[in-house]
Design a protein around this motif. Sequence first.
Motif, short mmCIF file in Angstrom:
data_model
loop_
_atom_site.label_atom_id
_atom_site.label_comp_id
_atom_site.label_asym_id
_atom_site.label_seq_id
_atom_site.Cartn_x
_atom_site.Cartn_y
_atom_site.Cartn_z
N LEU A 77 0.83 -1.21 0.00
CA LEU A 77 0.00 0.00 0.00
C LEU A 77 0.86 1.26 0.00
O LEU A 77 0.59 2.22 -0.72
N GLU A 78 1.93 1.23 0.79
CA GLU A 78 2.83 2.37 0.88
C GLU A 78 3.49 2.62 -0.48
O GLU A 78 3.59 3.76 -0.94
N GLN A 79 3.92 1.53 -1.11
CA GLN A 79 4.56 1.67 -2.43
C GLN A 79 3.56 2.17 -3.47
O GLN A 79 3.92 2.93 -4.36
N LEU A 80 2.31 1.72 -3.32
CA LEU A 80 1.28 2.20 -4.24
C LEU A 80 1.07 3.70 -4.09
O LEU A 80 0.92 4.43 -5.07
N ARG A 81 1.08 4.14 -2.82
CA ARG A 81 0.89 5.56 -2.54
C ARG A 81 1.99 6.38 -3.24
O ARG A 81 1.73 7.39 -3.89
N LEU A 82 3.24 5.90 -3.09
CA LEU A 82 4.37 6.60 -3.71
C LEU A 82 4.25 6.59 -5.23
O LEU A 82 4.50 7.59 -5.90
N CYS A 83 3.87 5.43 -5.74
CA CYS A 83 3.74 5.28 -7.20
C CYS A 83 2.66 6.21 -7.74
O CYS A 83 2.83 6.83 -8.80
N LEU A 84 1.56 6.32 -6.99
CA LEU A 84 0.48 7.21 -7.41
C LEU A 84 0.96 8.66 -7.46
O LEU A 84 0.68 9.40 -8.42
N GLU B 232 -9.04 10.93 -10.18
CA GLU B 232 -10.16 11.31 -9.31
C GLU B 232 -10.81 10.07 -8.71
O GLU B 232 -11.17 10.04 -7.54
N LYS B 233 -10.94 9.02 -9.52
CA LYS B 233 -11.66 7.83 -9.06
C LYS B 233 -10.78 6.80 -8.39
O LYS B 233 -11.27 5.96 -7.64
N TYR B 234 -9.49 6.83 -8.66
CA TYR B 234 -8.62 5.75 -8.19
C TYR B 234 -8.49 5.76 -6.68
O TYR B 234 -8.26 6.80 -6.07
N ASN B 235 -8.66 4.56 -6.09
CA ASN B 235 -8.57 4.42 -4.65
C ASN B 235 -7.66 3.23 -4.35
O ASN B 235 -8.01 2.09 -4.68
#
Lengths: 151, 479
Positions: free
Chosen positions: B119-126, B161-164
């Motif tokens: 999840l943390e890596q996803l946050r950074l990637c986003l 906007e939609k990505y969660n």
Amino acid sequence: MNFPSILSIEEVRLKEFFINELLRTNEETKKLGLELTREDANQIVSTRSKVLKNYGRVELGFGVILRLIECFSESAFINEENYAATLNDLQEAFYVMKNETEDELGDEKIIELMKDMFENSCGGSVELLYGSLEAVSKNFRQKLARKGGQA
Amino acid sequence: MMSFAMGNELQLESRILIDRERLDENQYTLSLLQEGINAGVFSSTEVSNVQINIMELLKELIMRYTKGESTSVTVDTTERLLSSILYSIDFYLLGFDDTNEALINLKEKSIRKIYEQGLEQLRLCLADTKDLYLKIRKTRLKLDIEAYNATIDEAIPVFFEKYNIVFDAHMTMATIDYPLVFDDMRVRGITYIKNYLRNLEAETQYCRLFSDQDINKLLQSFGRMCRLNHRIELINIFELLLNNSIFSVMCGNSAKQLSITKEKLNALAENLRRTDSKSLKKLIDDAVAAIIDDFQIGDRFLIKYITRYKKQFEARIINALENNSLNSFAVTEEEDNRKAEMKFAFDEVRSMSHKEFREMVDKILKQSKAESKINIINSRVWSLQDFMDILSSDCLFCDEYGLLFDTLGDVEIAVLSCQVFYEEFRDGLEDLYSIIRNKREYEAEWQGYFAEFIAELGNDRTKSIKALIAEIDHGEIML
């Protein structure tokens, strides 16, 4: 290995645990003259799985039936003869209501509503309860549609 | 069954045992577990524990999703949330270049830890991907290309906007129309968007080596060549530019020169037909090297991207030479200037206001004679859009359509033909009679009458209209 295999492992793993959880509720309900046999508990767990499957729902846990027992065991309309059968009907009514209200109503709200109708307008009849819940859910969906239309 | 201690020796052993070919990047963790069982790296109890731990995460996520108000959800929601959890776990494990390391992590670390790190890596990637998008938006090409602009202005912002990352990490909620040369649609979620934007950035970087004016000119020529409206069709600009640069270099020009004459292309085709495949490959290699050199391209990703495209180009050129169709692969410059002399009878600047249009329709409806209706239309309608709106507004009946078309000149009929038979012309069909014979459905009633009108025109007039259609810039007249 896929999703269904991951989900079904939970059901098989926890069946015995669920049965024991149900039997443990006897400690409290005995005081009200209500008791589930192992066979009743087994039946309730099987009905739950069947109902969830039929109505396309997944529940990871056993909270709903325990809450239904807690809430309905004190009802004057429930006795030793109809206890297990009523619980089976109530859990089906609950999951149908979840679907029919499009998951917009929380568990507790639905159980409160069911209890209120069961005790009052339905006079302890599960058949009448089904009818009343259907009317409520229809009304609820219409309101939802209007709200959606406005948005 | 082997016991999986952390020694290098055992790592090497498992390296041999895992069948990497069978690992699915879209279900990485599950396939890693499956292959782990096959290789004896995981016991069935360990796999079962991983599944139970995933179930625990799912249970918590369901409660979070329902804000603690519901213990059950629909099967669709369950699958969605489970997919999101597995995507985060996959994201973390795919971060290891070495499959073995991913395997060791899956065996040693708790699933919860892996999920949280994912999840943390996803946050950074986003966050990185958003930055990349802002950069692309800033350096975008200033072109009137619908799919390109809609992708940058609408599709990507809607995705962000939609990505969660918690509930929908695996979803790619975006309608991305602009086609790229390389676009791996097997991947999902933020990985797909990041890959898409990285490739779009590389393609844009290359396109920016040319002026917007030159790109527009090439696109217009391409549109005329293929009889399509380049503004609305899904065309990859990078590919078009790179193809012409490669051909240009092969013709002895500089990579910067996009225009190639038909004569030069024909001479090149003649030479290439006599060239064996090894020499052809060498010619393409040299041309690409010259392009990179001419433009002083230093960006490694872009060089890799162009080099990767070489293989596609090679396959296409071989095919084009075999089918004698090199002239539909490269865009050549137009020699004649008849188009400049063509005067459009329609004038979009003189389009009517909604009120004026309504008044005219009312007036036409009051007329009983076709002649009077046609006189009103011909004296008031100047724009093509208004003319087509009138045709669609149920003011005319049966033969009246034909009488109105009869008052049009050849240029207007050619322009209307481009509207009615757009798809057929785009597909390379030329013979109006055969198009009309085979066309089964028309979007509007008037188009059917128009087809009947054309079918009854004499050969000479049809020939002249056909010649005009070939000259028309479809991009200019499409509404």
